[in-house]
Design a protein around this motif. Structure first.
Motif, short mmCIF file in Angstrom:
data_model
loop_
_atom_site.label_atom_id
_atom_site.label_comp_id
_atom_site.label_asym_id
_atom_site.label_seq_id
_atom_site.Cartn_x
_atom_site.Cartn_y
_atom_site.Cartn_z
N ASP A 46 0.96 -1.06 -0.07
CA ASP A 46 -0.09 0.11 0.02
C ASP A 46 0.99 1.18 0.07
N ASN A 47 1.16 1.93 -1.23
CA ASN A 47 1.82 2.94 -1.20
C ASN A 47 0.91 4.22 -1.17
N THR A 48 1.02 5.21 -0.23
CA THR A 48 0.17 6.06 0.00
C THR A 48 1.02 7.46 0.73
N ASP A 49 0.09 8.66 0.95
CA ASP A 49 0.60 9.62 1.53
C ASP A 49 1.66 10.29 0.92
N GLY A 50 1.98 10.48 -0.46
CA GLY A 50 3.03 10.90 -0.98
C GLY A 50 4.14 10.16 -1.12
N ALA A 51 4.06 8.81 -0.76
CA ALA A 51 5.10 8.01 -0.75
C ALA A 51 5.79 7.76 -2.30
N THR A 52 7.01 7.28 -2.34
CA THR A 52 7.51 6.80 -3.73
C THR A 52 7.81 5.36 -3.61
N ALA A 53 7.32 4.42 -4.77
CA ALA A 53 7.89 2.98 -4.89
C ALA A 53 8.43 2.91 -6.11
N LEU A 54 9.57 2.11 -5.94
CA LEU A 54 10.14 1.78 -7.21
C LEU A 54 10.50 0.28 -7.46
N ILE A 55 9.70 -0.49 -8.24
CA ILE A 55 9.85 -2.03 -8.59
C ILE A 55 10.91 -2.07 -9.63
N LYS A 56 11.91 -2.73 -9.54
CA LYS A 56 12.86 -2.96 -10.77
C LYS A 56 12.88 -4.53 -10.90
#
Length: 434
Positions: free
Chosen positions: A248-258
């Motif tokens: 759960d990516n939320t509240d302005g967060a950054t997620a990078l899946i490589k």
């Protein structure tokens, strides 16, 4: 005479027992708990205070304590070798690393409470875990590196809370890691029961490891990784994830899946979340009412393989019900292989209108591309990509709109699209089967 002999016997027995007690006390006081080289210490605290950079503290016995063990050795770099022993904390006690650079390996740290804290890493500290078994809550505000080890929460506590529908306790009391610093994971085994494994407000880097989150009883409600606040950054470049709700990516967060291998029910990128997927193998399993990758914020897909499966493991490439779903956010697809549905819709989130916009400029697609809008706008623009489906590929329902200006399609233009309600498909370019 008989009375005198009795008194002598009692006196002798008293002396014997007193001597035994004093001997036992002396033995306990001199018991070796840890060593540094050939030097023996009767407590781990004493060894910690004496250790020098480059040295190793070797634990010589199990420890059960209601007092926290604190490491505050600024400028010191050393190893704590648990030596196959166990440290069990009671009450509010835990291992607290305030200052110093510490490597922990080869043993077990646990808490006698089902939701107890076992390790706290402060901002000025660095901890590297190279092996061992860790059962309980870990809080990191500094730098923590995990290269091997087994980490889990308490199954009994999580199950009890879940069965009472106490999801807040499941989320907060049984989570394994809370990270506000930098947490780097290159290997290890991570098992989570009924709950989320990570709560991240800092930097979380995962490059390897086995993550068994499938015991999460409610993957729709509870995700294994919570990446939240604008300072949070999650980067996954490898690892094997067998999960319910992955992220759960939320509240302005950054997620990078490589990279990585993912067998999951769901992954959420919320309204203020930013996510980029450039590689990875995603197996999306239909086990709940609304599975798949859900985007409410900004999601860019540059690569990876995405496939839909039912709960029995059968492929569902033609599914109309789940896959990669843009639910009122912005989705840009620039590459990847999609053996699943690409779905775009509009809606409202917290009573705020959401406009689903999807742009496809590259990738290979085996499933349908659809747009649905009941009230607000939902639009799909196709500028490129290869579409392998030989039957209806484009579907617009209600007020959904699809515009095609490029791409290569395996279906004839006359059979490529279908609409219902006020849905509209406009084709101005692209290459279609003859």
């Amino acid at each position: 005479m008989k009375g005198k002999m009795t008194r002598l016997f009692i006196t002798a027995l008293t002396v014997f027992l007193l001597t035994a007690v004093l001997s036992a006390t002396a033995f306990a006081a001199s018991k070796t708990v840890a060593t540094i080289g050939s030097t023996k210490y009767t407590s781990l605290d004493a060894a910690i205070k004496a250790v020098k950079s480059g040295e190793t503290i070797v634990l010589k016995s199990d420890i059960t304590t209601s007092d926290s063990i604190t490491i505050s050795r600024s400028g010191k770099t050393f190893t704590l070798n648990l030596n196959k022993h166990t440290i069990t904390f009671k009450g509010s006690a835990s291992l607290i690393v305030k200052k110093g650079t510490v490597t922990i390996r080869n043993g077990k740290i646990m808490h006698n409470k089902v939701a107890g804290t076992i390790l706290k890493v402060s901002k000025a500290a660095m901890v590297t875990v190279k092996s061992g078994t860790y059962t309980g809550f870990i809080s990191n505000a500094g730098t923590m590196n995990i290269t091997k080890g087994t980490f889990s929460n308490s199954k009994s506590k999580a199950q009890a809370d879940y069965e009472k529908n106490d999801y807040e306790s499941v989320l907060m009391e049984t989570r394994v890691f809370t990270n506000s610093g930098t947490l780097n994971i290159s290997n290890g085994t991570f098992k989570c029961y009924y709950c989320g494994m990570f709560s991240n407000t800092g930097i979380l880097n995962i490059s390897g490891g086995v993550f068994d989150f499938k015991s999460c009883a409610s993957p729709y409600l509870i995700h294994s990784i919570y990446n939240n606040t604008k300072n949070a950054k999650l980067t996954i470049t490898g690892g094997t994830f067998d999960a319910g709700g992955l992220l759960d990516n939320t509240d302005g967060a950054t997620a990078l899946i490589k990279g990585g291998t993912f067998s999951i029910y769901s992954l959420y990128n919320e309204v203020e979340g930013s996510m980029t997927i450039s590689d990875g193998d995603f197996k999306l399993i239909y086990a709940i009412s609304s599975p798949g990758i859900h985007n409410y914020g900004s999601l860019t897909i540059k690569g990876g393989t995405f496939s839909s499966f039912d709960i029995e493991g059968s492929s569902e490439v033609d599914s109309d019900y789940w896959g990669v779903e843009n639910r009122g956010g912005t989705l840009k697809v620039k590459g990847g292989t999609f053996k699943t549905l690409i779905y775009t819709e509009s809606g409202a989130y917290n009573d705020v209108a959401s406009i689903g916009k999807t742009t496809i400029s590259g990738g290979t697609f085996y499933g349908k591309v659809s747009a649905y809008s009941d009230k607000y706008s939902a639009a799909v623009t196709i500028k490129g990509g290869t579409f392998k489906r030989k039957t209806t590929t484009l579907y617009a329902a209600a007020k959904g709109k699809i515009t095609v200006s490029g791409g290569t399609f395996a279906v004839k233009k006359s059979a490529a699209s279908s609409v219902s309600g006020s849905g509209k498909v406009t084709i101005t370019g692209g290459t279609f089967a003859s």
